[in-house]
Design a protein around this motif. Structure first.
Motif, PDB file in Angstrom:
ATOM      1  N   UNK A  13     -17.916   0.099   6.795  1.00 37.61           N
ATOM      2  CA  UNK A  13     -18.228   0.190   5.361  1.00 37.61           C
ATOM      3  C   UNK A  13     -18.428   1.640   4.931  1.00 37.61           C
ATOM      4  N   UNK A  14     -19.153   2.405   5.717  1.00 37.27           N
ATOM      5  CA  UNK A  14     -19.414   3.798   5.333  1.00 37.27           C
ATOM      6  C   UNK A  14     -18.142   4.642   5.391  1.00 37.27           C
ATOM      7  N   UNK A  15     -17.284   4.378   6.368  1.00 40.57           N
ATOM      8  CA  UNK A  15     -16.025   5.121   6.462  1.00 40.57           C
ATOM      9  C   UNK A  15     -15.099   4.735   5.305  1.00 40.57           C
ATOM     10  N   UNK A  16     -15.070   3.446   4.952  1.00 40.90           N
ATOM     11  CA  UNK A  16     -14.247   3.004   3.834  1.00 40.90           C
ATOM     12  C   UNK A  16     -14.734   3.658   2.538  1.00 40.90           C
ATOM     13  N   UNK A  17     -16.039   3.800   2.420  1.00 41.59           N
ATOM     14  CA  UNK A  17     -16.622   4.481   1.259  1.00 41.59           C
ATOM     15  C   UNK A  17     -16.110   5.921   1.184  1.00 41.59           C
ATOM     16  N   UNK A  18     -16.137   6.627   2.330  1.00 37.03           N
ATOM     17  CA  UNK A  18     -15.660   8.010   2.377  1.00 37.03           C
ATOM     18  C   UNK A  18     -14.171   8.106   2.045  1.00 37.03           C
ATOM     19  N   UNK A  19     -13.391   7.171   2.580  1.00 36.64           N
ATOM     20  CA  UNK A  19     -11.954   7.161   2.313  1.00 36.64           C
ATOM     21  C   UNK A  19     -11.701   6.899   0.831  1.00 36.64           C
ATOM     22  N   UNK A  20     -12.435   5.959   0.268  1.00 43.95           N
ATOM     23  CA  UNK A  20     -12.278   5.645  -1.155  1.00 43.95           C
ATOM     24  C   UNK A  20     -12.594   6.862  -2.023  1.00 43.95           C
ATOM     25  N   UNK A  21     -13.666   7.568  -1.709  1.00 42.72           N
ATOM     26  CA  UNK A  21     -14.012   8.772  -2.478  1.00 42.72           C
ATOM     27  C   UNK A  21     -12.930   9.832  -2.347  1.00 42.72           C
ATOM     28  N   UNK A  22     -12.421  10.015  -1.138  1.00 40.91           N
ATOM     29  CA  UNK A  22     -11.386  11.016  -0.902  1.00 40.91           C
ATOM     30  C   UNK A  22     -10.103  10.684  -1.642  1.00 40.91           C
ATOM     31  N   UNK A  34      -3.218  13.653   8.424  1.00 37.82           N
ATOM     32  CA  UNK A  34      -4.034  14.778   8.869  1.00 37.82           C
ATOM     33  C   UNK A  34      -4.977  15.247   7.761  1.00 37.82           C
ATOM     34  N   UNK A  35      -4.465  15.372   6.555  1.00 32.23           N
ATOM     35  CA  UNK A  35      -5.304  15.815   5.433  1.00 32.23           C
ATOM     36  C   UNK A  35      -6.418  14.823   5.142  1.00 32.23           C
ATOM     37  N   UNK A  36      -6.090  13.535   5.138  1.00 30.13           N
ATOM     38  CA  UNK A  36      -7.117  12.526   4.904  1.00 30.13           C
ATOM     39  C   UNK A  36      -8.169  12.566   6.002  1.00 30.13           C
ATOM     40  N   UNK A  37      -7.727  12.663   7.235  1.00 31.85           N
ATOM     41  CA  UNK A  37      -8.651  12.699   8.372  1.00 31.85           C
ATOM     42  C   UNK A  37      -9.600  13.896   8.269  1.00 31.85           C
ATOM     43  N   UNK A  71      -6.292  -4.031   4.499  1.00 34.30           N
ATOM     44  CA  UNK A  71      -7.041  -2.823   4.128  1.00 34.30           C
ATOM     45  C   UNK A  71      -6.295  -1.582   4.616  1.00 34.30           C
ATOM     46  N   UNK A  72      -5.767  -1.641   5.828  1.00 38.90           N
ATOM     47  CA  UNK A  72      -5.006  -0.511   6.368  1.00 38.90           C
ATOM     48  C   UNK A  72      -3.778  -0.191   5.537  1.00 38.90           C
ATOM     49  N   UNK A  73      -3.073  -1.240   5.099  1.00 38.84           N
ATOM     50  CA  UNK A  73      -1.897  -1.030   4.249  1.00 38.84           C
ATOM     51  C   UNK A  73      -2.292  -0.382   2.931  1.00 38.84           C
ATOM     52  N   UNK A  74      -3.411  -0.834   2.379  1.00 36.42           N
ATOM     53  CA  UNK A  74      -3.864  -0.278   1.104  1.00 36.42           C
ATOM     54  C   UNK A  74      -4.271   1.196   1.256  1.00 36.42           C
ATOM     55  N   UNK A  75      -4.867   1.538   2.402  1.00 37.33           N
ATOM     56  CA  UNK A  75      -5.204   2.945   2.668  1.00 37.33           C
ATOM     57  C   UNK A  75      -3.915   3.759   2.705  1.00 37.33           C
ATOM     58  N   UNK A  76      -2.938   3.272   3.464  1.00 37.71           N
ATOM     59  CA  UNK A  76      -1.657   3.986   3.574  1.00 37.71           C
ATOM     60  C   UNK A  76      -0.981   4.121   2.215  1.00 37.71           C
ATOM     61  N   UNK A  77      -0.946   3.041   1.442  1.00 33.42           N
ATOM     62  CA  UNK A  77      -0.305   3.088   0.131  1.00 33.42           C
ATOM     63  C   UNK A  77      -0.957   4.117  -0.774  1.00 33.42           C
ATOM     64  N   UNK A  78      -2.269   4.109  -0.830  1.00 31.37           N
ATOM     65  CA  UNK A  78      -2.960   5.057  -1.707  1.00 31.37           C
ATOM     66  C   UNK A  78      -2.766   6.493  -1.221  1.00 31.37           C
ATOM     67  N   UNK A  79      -2.813   6.687   0.092  1.00 31.64           N
ATOM     68  CA  UNK A  79      -2.610   8.021   0.655  1.00 31.64           C
ATOM     69  C   UNK A  79      -1.232   8.534   0.262  1.00 31.64           C
ATOM     70  N   UNK A  80      -0.222   7.678   0.367  1.00 32.04           N
ATOM     71  CA  UNK A  80       1.133   8.049  -0.035  1.00 32.04           C
ATOM     72  C   UNK A  80       1.196   8.350  -1.525  1.00 32.04           C
ATOM     73  N   UNK A  81       0.530   7.531  -2.330  1.00 34.01           N
ATOM     74  CA  UNK A  81       0.572   7.707  -3.776  1.00 34.01           C
ATOM     75  C   UNK A  81       0.021   9.065  -4.204  1.00 34.01           C
ATOM     76  N   UNK A  82      -0.990   9.538  -3.515  1.00 39.88           N
ATOM     77  CA  UNK A  82      -1.564  10.835  -3.885  1.00 39.88           C
ATOM     78  C   UNK A  82      -0.904  11.982  -3.128  1.00 39.88           C
ATOM     79  N   UNK A  83       0.078  11.662  -2.268  1.00 40.31           N
ATOM     80  CA  UNK A  83       0.818  12.706  -1.558  1.00 40.31           C
ATOM     81  C   UNK A  83       0.028  13.390  -0.467  1.00 40.31           C
ATOM     82  N   UNK A  84      -0.805  12.625   0.220  1.00 40.94           N
ATOM     83  CA  UNK A  84      -1.670  13.179   1.260  1.00 40.94           C
ATOM     84  C   UNK A  84      -1.165  12.738   2.637  1.00 40.94           C
TER      85      UNK A  84
END
Length: 122
Positions: free
Chosen positions: A50-59, A25-28, A9-22
């Motif tokens: 679960x709630x934090x993952x929801x927020x990250x997914x929306x962002x 700090x910006x994600x946080x 899950x952490x890798x997927x967060x990082x990958x998506x964050x990189x893909x959108x160029x964020x």
């Protein structure tokens, strides 16, 4: 000890964050936490609630299920079915994907077809 699902899950967060160029700090900031927490999520050191993952997914504009893609197997033995060598962890590959999606769609399709023909010829 890190759980393999948390690492995935952490890798997927990082990958998506990189893909959108964020940045972390910006994600946080958008999620309302410190960037150090994003670092811990991305390395699998901390589990994402679960709630934090929801927020990250929306962002990051993806469904929550995005973070679990590529996992197979039982709950205790997840198996990642990722590309060889975890290609999305490579900064050059991510930059290539970002650049590819920055190309207008009609040109992008033509480039894709060219790449397909070249790979078939190799």
């Amino acid at each position: 000890m890190k759980h393999p699902v948390d690492v995935h899950v952490g890798k997927r967060i990082r990958h998506r964050r990189w893909m959108v160029g964020m940045t972390q700090q910006q994600l946080a900031e958008r999620v309302g936490i410190k960037f150090q927490q994003i670092q811990k999520y991305e390395t699998g050191m901390n589990r994402v609630s679960a709630s934090r993952l929801w927020d990250i997914a929306e962002t990051l504009a993806v469904p929550v299920s995005f973070f679990f893609e590529g996992l197979e197997g039982g709950a205790n033995k997840p198996v990642e079915s990722a590309l060889p060598g975890d290609i999305l962890a490579d900064k050059e590959a991510l930059e290539l994907v970002r650049s590819y999606y920055a190309i207008p769609e009609n040109q992008r399709r033509r480039l894709f077809e060219l790449a397909r023909v070249l790979s078939d010829a190799a």
